[in-house]
Design an enzyme around this catalytic site. Structure first.
Site, PDB file in Angstrom:
ATOM      1  N   HIS A 160      -3.052   7.479   1.829  1.00 35.33           N
ATOM      2  CA  HIS A 160      -3.506   6.162   1.392  1.00 35.33           C
ATOM      3  C   HIS A 160      -4.869   5.903   2.027  1.00 35.33           C
ATOM      4  CE1 HIS A 160      -3.974   1.997   0.690  1.00 35.33           C
ATOM      5  NE2 HIS A 160      -3.717   1.645   1.932  1.00 35.33           N
ATOM      6  N   ASN A 220     -10.067   0.373  -0.355  1.00 39.64           N
ATOM      7  CA  ASN A 220      -8.601   0.390  -0.316  1.00 39.64           C
ATOM      8  C   ASN A 220      -8.073  -0.212  -1.625  1.00 39.64           C
ATOM      9  OD1 ASN A 220      -5.889  -0.102   0.125  1.00 39.64           O
ATOM     10  ND2 ASN A 220      -6.154  -0.872   2.205  1.00 39.64           N
ATOM     11  N   CYS A 249       0.813  -1.224   0.000  1.00 37.02           N
ATOM     12  CA  CYS A 249       0.000   0.000   0.000  1.00 37.02           C
ATOM     13  C   CYS A 249       0.845   1.272   0.000  1.00 37.02           C
ATOM     14  CB  CYS A 249      -0.955   0.010   1.181  1.00 37.02           C
ATOM     15  SG  CYS A 249      -2.143  -1.341   1.129  1.00 37.02           S
TER      16      CYS A 249
HETATM   17  O1  UT7 Z   1      -3.747  -0.568   3.542  1.00 37.00           O
HETATM   18  C1  UT7 Z   1      -3.220  -0.847   4.791  1.00 37.00           C
HETATM   19  C2  UT7 Z   1      -3.776  -2.097   5.279  1.00 37.00           C
HETATM   20  N1  UT7 Z   1      -5.061  -2.116   5.844  1.00 37.00           N
HETATM   21  C3  UT7 Z   1      -5.509  -1.343   6.829  1.00 37.00           C
HETATM   22  O2  UT7 Z   1      -4.983  -0.320   7.157  1.00 37.00           O
HETATM   23  C4  UT7 Z   1      -6.684  -1.852   7.583  1.00 37.00           C
HETATM   24  C5  UT7 Z   1      -6.450  -1.697   9.049  1.00 37.00           C
HETATM   25  N2  UT7 Z   1      -7.492  -2.232   9.870  1.00 37.00           N
HETATM   26  C6  UT7 Z   1      -8.776  -1.852   9.845  1.00 37.00           C
HETATM   27  O3  UT7 Z   1      -9.183  -1.036   9.042  1.00 37.00           O
HETATM   28  C7  UT7 Z   1      -9.710  -2.395  10.894  1.00 37.00           C
HETATM   29  O4  UT7 Z   1      -8.957  -3.064  11.892  1.00 37.00           O
HETATM   30  C8  UT7 Z   1     -10.776  -3.377  10.332  1.00 37.00           C
HETATM   31  C9  UT7 Z   1     -11.789  -2.585   9.492  1.00 37.00           C
HETATM   32  C10 UT7 Z   1     -10.117  -4.435   9.505  1.00 37.00           C
HETATM   33  C11 UT7 Z   1     -11.537  -4.026  11.487  1.00 37.00           C
HETATM   34  O5  UT7 Z   1     -12.108  -3.047  12.320  1.00 37.00           O
HETATM   35  P1  UT7 Z   1     -11.926  -3.167  13.911  1.00 37.00           P
HETATM   36  O6  UT7 Z   1     -12.714  -2.089  14.487  1.00 37.00           O
HETATM   37  O7  UT7 Z   1     -10.457  -3.187  14.184  1.00 37.00           O
HETATM   38  O8  UT7 Z   1     -12.613  -4.541  14.208  1.00 37.00           O
HETATM   39  P2  UT7 Z   1     -11.991  -5.828  14.896  1.00 37.00           P
HETATM   40  O9  UT7 Z   1     -10.973  -6.449  14.031  1.00 37.00           O
HETATM   41  O10 UT7 Z   1     -11.600  -5.433  16.291  1.00 37.00           O
HETATM   42  O11 UT7 Z   1     -13.249  -6.771  14.942  1.00 37.00           O
HETATM   43  C12 UT7 Z   1     -14.393  -6.435  15.711  1.00 37.00           C
HETATM   44  C13 UT7 Z   1     -15.438  -7.516  15.469  1.00 37.00           C
HETATM   45  C14 UT7 Z   1     -14.873  -8.934  15.562  1.00 37.00           C
HETATM   46  O12 UT7 Z   1     -15.839  -9.745  16.200  1.00 37.00           O
HETATM   47  P3  UT7 Z   1     -15.689 -10.143  17.747  1.00 37.00           P
HETATM   48  O13 UT7 Z   1     -14.380 -10.894  17.805  1.00 37.00           O
HETATM   49  O14 UT7 Z   1     -15.655  -8.856  18.467  1.00 37.00           O
HETATM   50  O15 UT7 Z   1     -16.888 -10.973  17.976  1.00 37.00           O
HETATM   51  C15 UT7 Z   1     -14.747  -9.369  14.113  1.00 37.00           C
HETATM   52  O16 UT7 Z   1     -14.867 -10.748  13.956  1.00 37.00           O
HETATM   53  O17 UT7 Z   1     -15.970  -7.377  14.142  1.00 37.00           O
HETATM   54  C16 UT7 Z   1     -15.929  -8.660  13.490  1.00 37.00           C
HETATM   55  N3  UT7 Z   1     -15.781  -8.449  12.059  1.00 37.00           N
HETATM   56  C17 UT7 Z   1     -16.823  -8.257  11.252  1.00 37.00           C
HETATM   57  N4  UT7 Z   1     -18.149  -8.218  11.484  1.00 37.00           N
HETATM   58  C18 UT7 Z   1     -18.960  -7.981  10.438  1.00 37.00           C
HETATM   59  C19 UT7 Z   1     -14.628  -8.374  11.335  1.00 37.00           C
HETATM   60  N5  UT7 Z   1     -14.928  -8.159  10.046  1.00 37.00           N
HETATM   61  C20 UT7 Z   1     -16.286  -8.079   9.972  1.00 37.00           C
HETATM   62  C21 UT7 Z   1     -17.185  -7.848   8.915  1.00 37.00           C
HETATM   63  N6  UT7 Z   1     -18.498  -7.804   9.194  1.00 37.00           N
HETATM   64  N7  UT7 Z   1     -16.767  -7.641   7.644  1.00 37.00           N
END
Ligand code: UT7
Length: 326
Positions: free
Chosen positions: A252, A282, A115
């Site tokens: 980005h 992204n 990225c």
């Molecule tokens: O380009 C550079 C690379 N990428 C990035 O910069 C992305 C960086 N990360 C992020 O943008 C965020 O961490 C995410 C959008 C990927 C995730 O958001 P988050 O607020 O950090 O969520 P989390 O990973 O803490 O997950 C919270 C909950 C989890 O469930 P439990 O364990 O709390 O029951 C996940 O399993 O959300 C769940 N979850 C989803 N639920 C519905 C994860 N993905 C999804 C989804 N739909 N697509």
């Protein structure tokens, strides 16, 4: 004291026709439009058609940038493509762009910094131009991440899209002051200890497959805000500027929450961040030139403006740059 600077002559972009909504993804994995919008700010993304390759997207963006710059392809002597989704393992996809443009002179190669690829490619081009070995560069970021997504993994498949953007840079003799048009600073960083936080679980030498993107999202999220803010402050400091001197931050585009938190940490007014993650998602190394093109075409970025670029990606790799627009 006069110096050579890499001046931006034009910008262009291309997005595949097909738009995929969050609701469409919710039919494939256990997610919802509400979750995706609230956690990422993404409403939709573009997806390349069957048979539409990274080089096709890149060529369309390159042609648009050359037209915008009013530069003949025959005057380009350096093509650098930032991509982590090349058409083939080799040759570099950049040579397909070169051939597509009918160029037979100069050099063409790919840069893979995931990225952060566009920031890396801009920095490489800037060094070539300032060294005097080349005079006009086409810097492209193009990706087809839809091909390396695991469409059964809700943690990742909701986040990415396909697209391409490009700029034309030209070496120009300048006064050596902060008012000069062109690139004033580029700073690149990487730290391979984090390479398992965001990676593709396949490759030529390891599995002989393309593999799928894997990510520990929460860790990437945390590091992105800290590391990009740090490198942007270093870039500002290097050329004696303050965040208040910046007209536009073109980051980005990974997640609206990351961009909001980064602006707050930097002390930048939120309306100075160019945000396209809502409709592009992204697009990895394509996201910055895609966002640049949007903000130029809608009249936000104007000649004379100071534009701050930043990105972080797999590796981790990250970096920032400051460009006075022309
Ligand atoms: O380009 C550079 C690379 N990428 C990035 O910069 C992305 C960086 N990360 C992020 O943008 C965020 O961490 C995410 C959008 C990927 C995730 O958001 P988050 O607020 O950090 O969520 P989390 O990973 O803490 O997950 C919270 C909950 C989890 O469930 P439990 O364990 O709390 O029951 C996940 O399993 O959300 C769940 N979850 C989803 N639920 C519905 C994860 N993905 C999804 C989804 N739909 N697509």
């Amino acid at each position: 004291m006069s110096v050579i600077r890499s001046v931006v002559k034009g910008c262009g972009s291309y997005l595949p026709e097909r738009i995929m909504s969050n609701d469409e993804i919710a039919q494939m994995v256990d997610t919802s439009n509400e979750w995706i919008v609230a956690r990422t700010g993404i409403l939709s993304r573009h997806i390349a058609a069957d048979g539409e390759l990274t080089s096709d997207l890149a060529l369309a963006a390159a042609r648009a940038a050359l037209k915008d710059a009013n530069v003949d392809p025959q005057d380009i002597d350096l093509i650098i493509l930032a991509t982590s989704t090349p058409d083939n393992t080799f040759p570099a996809t950049a040579v397909t762009i070169q051939a597509g443009l009918g160029i037979t002179q100069g050099a063409a190669f790919d840069v893979n910094a995931v990225c952060a690829g566009f920031v890396y490619a801009m920095s490489v081009a800037d060094n070539f131009l300032r060294a005097g070995s080349h005079s006009r560069a086409l810097v492209v970021g193009a990706e087809t991440y839809s091909r390396i997504l695991d469409w059964s993994d809700r943690n990742t498949c909701v986040l990415f899209g396909d697209g391409a953007g490009a700029v034309v840079l030209e070496a120009a003799l300048s006064d050596g002051t902060i008012d000069d048009p062109g690139i004033h600073v580029m700073r690149l960083r990487s730290d391979g200890r984090f390479r398992d936080k965001l990676y593709v679980d396949g490759g030529v030498s390891s599995t002989q497959t393309a593999g799928y993107l894997r990510m520990q999202g929460r860790d990437v999220f945390r590091h992105a805000i800290v590391k990009t803010t740090e490198v942007m402050n270093e870039a500002l400091h290097q050329i004696g500027l303050d965040i208040d001197d910046i007209d536009w931050l073109v980051p980005h585009q990974a997640n609206k929450r990351i961009l909001d938190a980064t602006a707050t940490k930097l002390g930048l007014a939120p309306e100075k961040t160019v945000m396209t993650v809502d409709t592009h998602a992204n697009t990895s190394s394509a996201s910055i030139p895609l966002a640049l093109d949007v903000a130029i075409k809608d009249g936000r970025i104007k000649p004379g403006h100071l534009v701050l670029l930043e990105a972080m990606g797999g590796g981790f790799t990250w970096g920032a740059g400051i460009v006075r627009w022309s």
